[in-house]
Motif scaffolding. Structure first.
Motif, PDB file in Angstrom:
ATOM      1  N   LYS A  55       5.822   7.068  -2.816  1.00  0.00           N
ATOM      2  CA  LYS A  55       6.063   7.614  -1.416  1.00  0.00           C
ATOM      3  C   LYS A  55       4.411   8.263  -1.210  1.00  0.00           C
ATOM      4  N   LEU A  56       3.508   7.083  -1.479  1.00  0.00           N
ATOM      5  CA  LEU A  56       1.978   7.597  -1.324  1.00  0.00           C
ATOM      6  C   LEU A  56       1.731   7.543   0.378  1.00  0.00           C
ATOM      7  N   ASN A  57       0.934   8.377   0.709  1.00  0.00           N
ATOM      8  CA  ASN A  57       0.395   8.293   2.082  1.00  0.00           C
ATOM      9  C   ASN A  57      -0.715   7.337   2.325  1.00  0.00           C
ATOM     10  N   ARG A  58      -1.566   6.871   1.347  1.00  0.00           N
ATOM     11  CA  ARG A  58      -2.387   6.170   1.395  1.00  0.00           C
ATOM     12  C   ARG A  58      -3.084   5.902  -0.018  1.00  0.00           C
ATOM     13  N   ILE A  83      -5.078   1.150   2.430  1.00  0.00           N
ATOM     14  CA  ILE A  83      -4.155   0.763   2.950  1.00  0.00           C
ATOM     15  C   ILE A  83      -3.259   1.979   3.094  1.00  0.00           C
ATOM     16  N   SER A  84      -2.165   1.950   4.249  1.00  0.00           N
ATOM     17  CA  SER A  84      -1.107   3.075   4.603  1.00  0.00           C
ATOM     18  C   SER A  84       0.178   2.710   4.433  1.00  0.00           C
ATOM     19  N   GLU A  85       0.277   1.433   4.015  1.00  0.00           N
ATOM     20  CA  GLU A  85       1.674   0.630   4.241  1.00  0.00           C
ATOM     21  C   GLU A  85       1.650  -0.531   3.160  1.00  0.00           C
ATOM     22  N   VAL A  86       2.623  -0.770   2.414  1.00  0.00           N
ATOM     23  CA  VAL A  86       2.955  -1.782   1.747  1.00  0.00           C
ATOM     24  C   VAL A  86       4.353  -2.635   2.169  1.00  0.00           C
ATOM     25  N   PRO A  87       4.002  -3.508   2.756  1.00  0.00           N
ATOM     26  CA  PRO A  87       5.519  -4.182   3.274  1.00  0.00           C
ATOM     27  C   PRO A  87       6.262  -5.047   1.978  1.00  0.00           C
TER      28      PRO A  87
END
Length: 348
Positions: free
Chosen positions: A65-68, A104-108
């Protein structure tokens, strides 16, 4: 012991530029899972394409649950020149003069259940995800220090030769960190005071032995245990590797179980300090109330609630600790002077 639940183990992946195995990273990070939620993680010695630190946090970005996640690399990466498609749109030649940054702030996740190797490769090759830095990517450059200011936790394997200034930078910016170094860093005059003051301590997963690291293709293989794999990649084994951190974990508060009782014949007294010499951590007497000189590897078992760290290496005359047995003076290898708080409390 912590379990691997949720943290995806990716076998033997490529190594970073110097040169940490994925399993080594995962074994340590298992102890700190809950401390990463909502945090900005910086890996500032890590090529986004080659580093297993980058791969670990990309793979576990959603689980932790990283932010970035920010990864910066120093110029001269072994993959420079192999990622031309990333920069075609910028009309700039690929050179060794610049580092890279992944921010990055998201990993799909393509399957919705976990991040796959394909997900990572697709992300890394997406336009604008990995960018060329203006400078060479040195962790101490203004550009990279700006990323450091934005981060919460730094996790990486800095060059051992730069360990002192690197650690000083993290302390100056008051960052949480989990970094790899050599156990002899304990002996540095800049490092031991941090350990003594409970500002830095050793990590949870490495307490002995050696660890394997991949090295550049032009690295000379001379040491025992070095090897070349089927793909021509070179590896060496490095002794005395440790994690250094200021992230707390439960196991470091577990008290060391002591078995031996003090017998004066077994523990010579120092000539230049009021204390006894203890050759092995396992031989620390359970009932001695005074100062004891122990090996630096004692810190693998050190609980701040059980022991007090007094000083390092020197006696009252500011010379190395020494003792005399049968008329012969001996200077044991680096010693940390400690007291057992539990025994002292009883004596008082």
């Amino acid at each position: 012991m912590p379990k691997n639940a949720g943290l995806h183990k990716a076998g033997r992946a490529k190594k970073d530029e110097f040169y940490t195995d994925y399993d080594v990273i995962q074994s340590e990070l298992n102890y700190y899972e809950g401390q990463f939620e909502g945090k900005v993680v910086l890996c500032n010695c890590d090529d986004p394409f080659e580093s297993n630190f980058a791969k670990f946090f990309l793979r576990n970005f959603n689980y932790l649950k990283l932010n970035r996640l920010i990864c910066t690399s120093y110029a001269g990466s072994p993959v420079t020149g192999t990622q031309l498609s990333l920069f075609d749109d910028y009309n700039e030649p690929v050179t060794n003069e610049h580092g890279y940054v992944l921010d990055i702030s998201e990993v799909p996740m393509s399957n919705g259940r976990g991040v796959s190797d394909m997900d990572i490769q697709t992300l890394l090759h997406s336009k604008g995800v990995v960018k060329r830095l203006k400078g060479n990517g040195d962790y101490a450059s203004d550009e990279c220090l700006d990323y450091l200011k934005q981060s919460d936790i730094v996790v990486t394997n800095p060059p051992f030769s730069k360990f002192r200034p690197y650690l000083a930078t993290l302390m100056d910016y008051k960052k949480k960190f989990l970094i790899i170094g050599n156990v002899n860093a304990i002996t540095y005059k800049e490092v031991f005071p941090l350990i003594k003051n409970n500002e830095v301590w050793l990590g949870a997963s490495i307490h002995s032995g050696d660890r394997e690291f991949r090295v550049p293709d032009d690295y000379p293989l001379k040491a025992a245990g070095s090897r070349v794999d089927d793909n021509g990649h070179k590896y060496i084994r490095v002794k005395g590797v440790r994690w250094f951190t200021n992230l707390d974990y439960e196991q470091r508060h577990e008290e060391l179980v002591l078995y031996k009782q003090y017998q004066s014949n077994d523990y010579p007294k120092y000539d230049n300090y009021d204390g006894i010499n203890v050759d092995k951590t396992a031989d620390i007497p359970m009932d001695y109330p005074g100062a004891m000189g122990v090996p630096i590897t004692f810190l693998d078992k050190y609980s701040p609630e059980q022991f007090e760290l007094i000083k390092f290496r020197k006696g009252d005359d500011n010379k190395d600790l020494r003792y005399t047995v049968d008329g012969k003076t001996k200077q044991p290898y680096f010693r940390i002077l400690i007291k057992n708080k539990k025994v002292q409390h009883i004596e008082d």
